[in-house]
Scaffold this motif. Sequence first.
Motif, PDB file in Angstrom:
ATOM      1  N   ALA A   1       0.846  -1.238  -0.032  1.00  0.00           N
ATOM      2  CA  ALA A   1       0.049   0.064   0.005  1.00  0.00           C
ATOM      3  C   ALA A   1       0.819   1.203   0.036  1.00  0.00           C
ATOM      4  O   ALA A   1       0.542   2.221  -0.596  1.00  0.00           O
ATOM      5  CB  ALA A   1      -0.740   0.159   1.392  1.00  0.00           C
ATOM      6  N   VAL A   2       1.875   1.369   0.724  1.00  0.00           N
ATOM      7  CA  VAL A   2       2.734   2.469   1.050  1.00  0.00           C
ATOM      8  C   VAL A   2       3.590   2.689  -0.176  1.00  0.00           C
ATOM      9  O   VAL A   2       3.817   3.861  -1.098  1.00  0.00           O
ATOM     10  CB  VAL A   2       3.712   2.304   2.200  1.00  0.00           C
ATOM     11  CG1 VAL A   2       4.745   3.405   2.080  1.00  0.00           C
ATOM     12  CG2 VAL A   2       2.672   2.440   3.369  1.00  0.00           C
TER      13      VAL A   2
ATOM     14  N   SER B   1      -2.676  -4.542  -2.062  1.00  0.00           N
ATOM     15  CA  SER B   1      -2.613  -4.757  -0.677  1.00  0.00           C
ATOM     16  C   SER B   1      -3.544  -5.724  -0.428  1.00  0.00           C
ATOM     17  O   SER B   1      -3.621  -6.634   0.801  1.00  0.00           O
ATOM     18  CB  SER B   1      -2.335  -3.703   0.386  1.00  0.00           C
ATOM     19  OG  SER B   1      -3.495  -2.997   0.001  1.00  0.00           O
ATOM     20  N   LEU B   2      -4.733  -5.644  -1.236  1.00  0.00           N
ATOM     21  CA  LEU B   2      -6.014  -6.562  -0.938  1.00  0.00           C
ATOM     22  C   LEU B   2      -5.659  -7.952  -0.965  1.00  0.00           C
ATOM     23  O   LEU B   2      -5.879  -9.059  -0.158  1.00  0.00           O
ATOM     24  CB  LEU B   2      -7.054  -6.260  -1.762  1.00  0.00           C
ATOM     25  CG  LEU B   2      -7.624  -4.841  -1.516  1.00  0.00           C
ATOM     26  CD1 LEU B   2      -8.692  -4.643  -2.534  1.00  0.00           C
ATOM     27  CD2 LEU B   2      -8.139  -4.667  -0.051  1.00  0.00           C
ATOM     28  N   ILE B   3      -4.481  -8.610  -2.018  1.00  0.00           N
ATOM     29  CA  ILE B   3      -4.087  -9.758  -1.802  1.00  0.00           C
ATOM     30  C   ILE B   3      -3.711 -10.252  -0.642  1.00  0.00           C
ATOM     31  O   ILE B   3      -4.050 -11.506   0.068  1.00  0.00           O
ATOM     32  CB  ILE B   3      -3.126  -9.889  -2.953  1.00  0.00           C
ATOM     33  CG1 ILE B   3      -3.778  -9.569  -4.445  1.00  0.00           C
ATOM     34  CG2 ILE B   3      -2.468 -11.329  -3.137  1.00  0.00           C
ATOM     35  CD1 ILE B   3      -2.590  -9.458  -5.497  1.00  0.00           C
ATOM     36  N   PHE B   4      -2.841  -9.523   0.056  1.00  0.00           N
ATOM     37  CA  PHE B   4      -2.115  -9.918   1.253  1.00  0.00           C
ATOM     38  C   PHE B   4      -3.331  -9.746   2.447  1.00  0.00           C
ATOM     39  O   PHE B   4      -3.219 -10.712   3.414  1.00  0.00           O
ATOM     40  CB  PHE B   4      -0.966  -9.145   1.472  1.00  0.00           C
ATOM     41  CG  PHE B   4       0.162  -9.170   0.372  1.00  0.00           C
ATOM     42  CD1 PHE B   4       0.678 -10.402   0.278  1.00  0.00           C
ATOM     43  CD2 PHE B   4       0.319  -8.069  -0.411  1.00  0.00           C
ATOM     44  CE1 PHE B   4       1.717 -10.362  -0.730  1.00  0.00           C
ATOM     45  CE2 PHE B   4       1.353  -8.232  -1.285  1.00  0.00           C
ATOM     46  CZ  PHE B   4       1.962  -9.260  -1.540  1.00  0.00           C
ATOM     47  N   ILE B   5      -4.147  -9.072   2.177  1.00  0.00           N
ATOM     48  CA  ILE B   5      -4.944  -8.903   3.503  1.00  0.00           C
ATOM     49  C   ILE B   5      -5.944 -10.079   3.624  1.00  0.00           C
ATOM     50  O   ILE B   5      -6.231 -10.639   4.493  1.00  0.00           O
ATOM     51  CB  ILE B   5      -5.749  -7.568   3.255  1.00  0.00           C
ATOM     52  CG1 ILE B   5      -4.888  -6.521   3.640  1.00  0.00           C
ATOM     53  CG2 ILE B   5      -7.220  -7.593   4.205  1.00  0.00           C
ATOM     54  CD1 ILE B   5      -5.525  -4.899   3.302  1.00  0.00           C
ATOM     55  N   ARG B   6      -6.336 -10.389   2.080  1.00  0.00           N
ATOM     56  CA  ARG B   6      -7.075 -11.451   2.089  1.00  0.00           C
ATOM     57  C   ARG B   6      -6.641 -12.816   2.561  1.00  0.00           C
ATOM     58  O   ARG B   6      -7.238 -13.787   3.237  1.00  0.00           O
ATOM     59  CB  ARG B   6      -7.515 -11.689   0.591  1.00  0.00           C
ATOM     60  CG  ARG B   6      -8.308 -12.912   0.356  1.00  0.00           C
ATOM     61  CD  ARG B   6      -8.827 -13.095  -1.196  1.00  0.00           C
ATOM     62  NE  ARG B   6      -9.714 -13.988  -1.287  1.00  0.00           N
ATOM     63  CZ  ARG B   6      -9.586 -15.276  -1.826  1.00  0.00           C
ATOM     64  NH1 ARG B   6      -8.269 -15.657  -2.188  1.00  0.00           N
ATOM     65  NH2 ARG B   6     -10.393 -16.174  -2.261  1.00  0.00           N
ATOM     66  N   ARG B   7      -5.211 -13.004   2.186  1.00  0.00           N
ATOM     67  CA  ARG B   7      -4.446 -14.233   2.727  1.00  0.00           C
ATOM     68  C   ARG B   7      -4.480 -14.126   4.278  1.00  0.00           C
ATOM     69  O   ARG B   7      -4.770 -15.085   5.139  1.00  0.00           O
ATOM     70  CB  ARG B   7      -2.994 -14.171   2.235  1.00  0.00           C
ATOM     71  CG  ARG B   7      -2.984 -14.631   0.905  1.00  0.00           C
ATOM     72  CD  ARG B   7      -1.588 -15.000   0.191  1.00  0.00           C
ATOM     73  NE  ARG B   7      -1.329 -15.031  -1.179  1.00  0.00           N
ATOM     74  CZ  ARG B   7      -0.538 -14.735  -1.729  1.00  0.00           C
ATOM     75  NH1 ARG B   7       0.722 -14.419  -0.851  1.00  0.00           N
ATOM     76  NH2 ARG B   7      -0.447 -14.941  -2.934  1.00  0.00           N
TER      77      ARG B   7
END
Length: 117
Positions: free
Chosen positions: A90-91, A104-110
């Motif tokens: 994200a940053v 960053s949604l990919i990593f948040i989902r994981r």
Amino acid sequence: MIWSQAIVKGELSRIGDGVWSGDTFKASVIEIGGHSIRGVRAAKCLLDRMETGKEMELLVCSAHIYGVRANGKTYKEGAMRQLGWALLAAVALGWIFIPLAATSLIFIRRSFAIYSF
């Protein structure tokens, strides 16, 4: 494949040969419940919980095992690391072009998958 996520259940019948990279093992194949998962990685702490001949569940996200449920106990690894990658994405990408921060949604989902396993 970046969004792939599955919970595989059954008897663990085989953990194939592989290579170690630090504390991570990349197995040539893992056979569980009639499924063959090729080229999957698992942390040593999770690999130690996987015994052939036992019934278990594996949380597999994009060729990585992040959770093992066996003998009524659940073992997880990597949730905080995924949140760290989300923040970094994200940053690092958000300042270039705001919609890129959506990666960053990919990593948040994981991370959510690991916590809810």
